[in-house]
Design a protein around this motif. Structure first.
Motif, PDB file in Angstrom:
ATOM      1  N   SER A 284       0.845  -1.189   0.000  1.00 60.20           N
ATOM      2  CA  SER A 284       0.000   0.000   0.000  1.00 60.20           C
ATOM      3  C   SER A 284       0.885   1.244   0.000  1.00 60.20           C
ATOM      4  O   SER A 284       1.508   1.567   1.004  1.00 60.20           O
ATOM      5  N   PHE A 285       0.969   1.879  -1.153  1.00 63.18           N
ATOM      6  CA  PHE A 285       1.652   3.158  -1.254  1.00 63.18           C
ATOM      7  C   PHE A 285       1.009   3.974  -2.352  1.00 63.18           C
ATOM      8  O   PHE A 285       0.294   3.453  -3.198  1.00 63.18           O
ATOM      9  N   ASP A 286       1.243   5.274  -2.291  1.00 67.31           N
ATOM     10  CA  ASP A 286       0.632   6.190  -3.246  1.00 67.31           C
ATOM     11  C   ASP A 286       1.380   6.179  -4.569  1.00 67.31           C
ATOM     12  O   ASP A 286       2.608   6.098  -4.596  1.00 67.31           O
TER      13      ASP A 286
ATOM     14  N   GLU B 231       6.331   6.702  -5.281  1.00 68.98           N
ATOM     15  CA  GLU B 231       7.112   7.313  -4.203  1.00 68.98           C
ATOM     16  C   GLU B 231       6.826   6.558  -2.910  1.00 68.98           C
ATOM     17  O   GLU B 231       5.685   6.473  -2.492  1.00 68.98           O
ATOM     18  N   THR B 232       7.863   5.990  -2.321  1.00 70.14           N
ATOM     19  CA  THR B 232       7.720   5.351  -1.014  1.00 70.14           C
ATOM     20  C   THR B 232       8.926   5.724  -0.169  1.00 70.14           C
ATOM     21  O   THR B 232       9.963   6.147  -0.686  1.00 70.14           O
TER      22      THR B 232
ATOM     23  N   GLN C 116      -3.773   4.390  -5.022  1.00 66.88           N
ATOM     24  CA  GLN C 116      -3.020   3.676  -4.003  1.00 66.88           C
ATOM     25  C   GLN C 116      -2.912   2.237  -4.457  1.00 66.88           C
ATOM     26  O   GLN C 116      -3.876   1.672  -4.987  1.00 66.88           O
TER      27      GLN C 116
END
Length: 90
Positions: free
Chosen positions: A16-18, A63-64, A32
């Motif tokens: 789960s990241f944008d 981006e994480t 997401q």
């Protein structure tokens, strides 16, 4: 009844990241990730959504905190569902 064994060639991992998805004609939307595999990812809509047909190429900015710099990759839209899009790495 036991659950069926994973039969996918490339098992998915819950992540789960944008991500930002850019379509060359239809603009930018934010999603997401729901899961990812060696061949692609599934993204769910956060607030906005771009119109992209199956087979079209989109540019995805990831981006994480685990990346030193954002990563940009071109991906192909392979499937739409009511909650998001399946994208494959190209």
């Amino acid at each position: 009844m036991p659950l069926a064994a994973e039969k996918r060639k490339h098992p998915r991992i819950k992540v789960s990241f944008d991500v930002e998805v850019r379509h060359p004609l239809n603009g930018v939307a934010h999603y997401q990730t729901r899961d990812m595999s060696d061949t692609g990812m599934f993204v769910i809509s956060k607030a906005s959504e771009i119109v992209a047909q199956e087979g079209e190429i989109v540019r995805v900015l990831i981006e994480t905190a685990s990346f030193v710099e954002p990563m940009t990759v071109d991906m192909r839209v392979v499937r739409h569902t009511s909650d998001g899009k399946a994208l494959s790495f190209i």
